[in-house]
Design a protein around this motif. Structure first.
Motif, PDB file in Angstrom:
ATOM      1  N   TRP A   1       1.056   4.752   5.292  1.00 28.60           N
ATOM      2  CA  TRP A   1      -0.262   3.971   5.329  1.00 28.60           C
ATOM      3  C   TRP A   1      -0.994   3.547   3.916  1.00 28.60           C
ATOM      4  O   TRP A   1      -1.188   3.013   3.767  1.00 28.60           O
ATOM      5  CB  TRP A   1      -0.756   4.915   6.726  1.00 28.60           C
ATOM      6  N   ASP A   2      -0.850   5.256   2.960  1.00 26.25           N
ATOM      7  CA  ASP A   2      -1.593   4.625   2.039  1.00 26.25           C
ATOM      8  C   ASP A   2      -0.926   4.473   1.171  1.00 26.25           C
ATOM      9  O   ASP A   2      -1.847   3.429   0.094  1.00 26.25           O
ATOM     10  CB  ASP A   2      -1.788   6.438   0.665  1.00 26.25           C
ATOM     11  N   LYS A   3       0.013   4.254   1.020  1.00 27.56           N
ATOM     12  CA  LYS A   3       1.107   3.265   0.076  1.00 27.56           C
ATOM     13  C   LYS A   3       1.005   1.536   1.153  1.00 27.56           C
ATOM     14  O   LYS A   3       0.392   0.254   0.030  1.00 27.56           O
ATOM     15  CB  LYS A   3       2.892   3.076   0.108  1.00 27.56           C
ATOM     16  N   LYS A   4       0.887   1.239   2.047  1.00 29.25           N
ATOM     17  CA  LYS A   4       0.968  -0.362   2.679  1.00 29.25           C
ATOM     18  C   LYS A   4      -0.514  -0.968   2.872  1.00 29.25           C
ATOM     19  O   LYS A   4      -0.406  -1.759   2.399  1.00 29.25           O
ATOM     20  CB  LYS A   4       1.597  -0.214   4.051  1.00 29.25           C
ATOM     21  N   TYR A   5      -0.818   0.150   3.163  1.00 22.47           N
ATOM     22  CA  TYR A   5      -2.509   0.349   3.975  1.00 22.47           C
ATOM     23  C   TYR A   5      -3.456   0.723   3.345  1.00 22.47           C
ATOM     24  O   TYR A   5      -4.553   1.453   3.629  1.00 22.47           O
ATOM     25  CB  TYR A   5      -2.998   0.071   5.636  1.00 22.47           C
TER      26      TYR A   5
END
Length: 319
Positions: free
Chosen positions: A234-238
C-alpha cells in the motif's frame, strides 16, 4: 587545495536526507511521548533491547531526547539472552559499553522450552512472547523501572489492527501506552508514530550491530508477515492510505460503530438538540478528515493539528 577535499553534490544531498531522517525520528517520537504522557520526571525507563533495528533505534532516540529534555529520567537497557544457538552474547554488552549506557543482561533458556513444547512447523511467537514478557516484568521490578519501553512502530500497530480485523473479528490494535497484564507496570511504545522504513534507514545510517533472530524470525509463513507485506505494498502503490488508517485509530466515533459496550444504543433518545455526530444517512459521504483530527505521515513539515501535550513530559524538539 585538492578538489577531493570538498563533498560531492551526492554526498551533500545524502547528508541532508540523513539530517531530515534524524529530525523526523526525534520529532515523531517526542510527539508520541507527549501525546500519551509516556515519560515523566523521575522515571526510570527500561528499554527492552533485542538486537534488532527497532530496539536499537528506540534506545538511540531516547538517549538523544534525554539529553535535551527539561525533565530528568534514567534509562537502563535490558536484553534477554534466550540461549538461542549461535547467539553472539558479546555483541550487545560491547555496544552498550561503547555508548556508556547502563544495562542489564538477563540469561534465561526459553529457547529450549519453546522448541520442546511447540511442534515443528508451528509458530513459536505466542509461547515465546509470554515467557519473555513474564521475565521482563520480573527484571523491571528488580531494577526499579517505572516504565517498560518496547520498540514497536507504526507498522507493527497497523499489522496488529489488520490481524484482529481479518482473523479475530474485532477492532483492536497495539496501544502506545498500557498497564501490564499483571497490573504492576506501565508499558510504553515511543516509536508508535514512526514508520518502519525510517527505522530501517536509521539502522543503516547508525550502523547498529544487528543480531538476526533465528527463532520466530525464520518462520516465513506468518499471518503478521502477510499483513506487513500488504502495508508495504500500500505504501508503494497508494501513498497516504496506511497513514489514513493509522489516523483512524486516533479518531474513533463510537456512535457510528456497533459496540454496545462503547455506546448506549439501547437507551438512545431524542434530545431535540442538534448533534454534529448525528445520523447523516441521507447526505453524500464526506471522507475529508475532521478539522480536529491529528495528521499523520506528513514527514517533512509540522502537523496541521495535534493533541495538546501533557505537562512534565518530553516536548517535541523543533530544529
Amino acid at each position: 587545495m585538492n578538489t577531493q577535499d570538498f563533498p560531492t553534490k551526492a554526498e551533500l544531498k545524502q547528508k541532508h536526507e540523513n539530517n531530515k531522517l534524524e529530525k523526523r525520528l526525534l520529532r515523531e517520537t517526542g510527539r508520541a511521548i507527549a501525546d500519551f504522557n509516556m515519560i515523566e520526571d523521575g522515571d526510570k525507563v527500561m528499554v527492552c533491547l533485542s538486537g534488532g533495528k527497532d530496539s536499537y533505534g528506540l534506545l538511540d532516540i531516547l538517549l538523544k531526547l534525554k539529553a535535551r529534555a527539561p525533565i530528568h529520567f534514567d534509562i537502563v537497557a535490558v536484553n534477554l539472552d534466550q540461549k538461542q544457538p549461535g547467539f553472539p552474547a558479546d555483541v550487545l554488552p560491547n555496544y552498550l559499553e561503547s555508548i556508556g549506557v547502563d544495562y542489564h543482561i538477563e540469561t534465561q533458556d526459553t529457547y529450549s522450552i519453546v522448541t520442546r513444547v511447540i511442534p515443528e512447523g508451528k509458530t513459536y511467537c505466542s509461547l515465546c512472547s509470554r515467557l519473555r514478557r513474564g521475565i521482563l516484568y520480573r527484571v523491571a521490578e528488580q531494577l526499579g523501572a517505572t516504565k517498560i519501553a518496547l520498540g514497536h512502530h507504526r507498522d507493527d500497530i497497523l499489522a496488529t489492527f489488520f490481524l484482529n480485523l481479518f482473523y479475530g473479528g474485532r477492532l483492536k490494535a497495539m496501544p502506545p501506552k498500557l498497564q501490564s497484564d499483571n497490573g504492576k507496570h506501565i508499558v510504553i511504545r515511543p516509536l508508535s508514530y514512526v514508520a518502519e522504513k525510517d527505522l530501517i534507514a536509521y539502522a543503516k545510517l547508525r550502523n547498529f550491530p544487528i543480531i538476526p533472530c533465528n527463532l520466530c524470525g525464520s518462520q516465513e509463513n506468518l499471518k503478521r508477515q502477510e499483513a506487513n507485506r500488504m502495508i508495504a505494498e500500500w505504501d508503494k502503490k497508494y501513498p497516504g492510505r496506511t497513514w489514513n488508517v493509522f489516523g483512524a485509530l486516533n479518531t474513533v466515533v463510537p456512535s457510528h460503530l456497533m459496540d454496545r459496550n462503547l455506546f448506549d444504543f439501547a437507551n438512545l433518545a431524542i434530545t431535540g438538540e442538534a448533534d454534529p455526530e448525528g445520523d447523516t444517512a441521507f447526505d453524500a459521504q464526506d471522507f475529508s478528515p475532521a478539522p480536529e483530527a491529528v495528521r499523520f505521515g506528513d514527514t517533512d513539515t509540522e502537523p496541521t493539528a495535534s493533541v495538546q501535550p501533557m505537562p512534565k513530559v518530553i516536548p517535541i524538539q523543533r530544529q
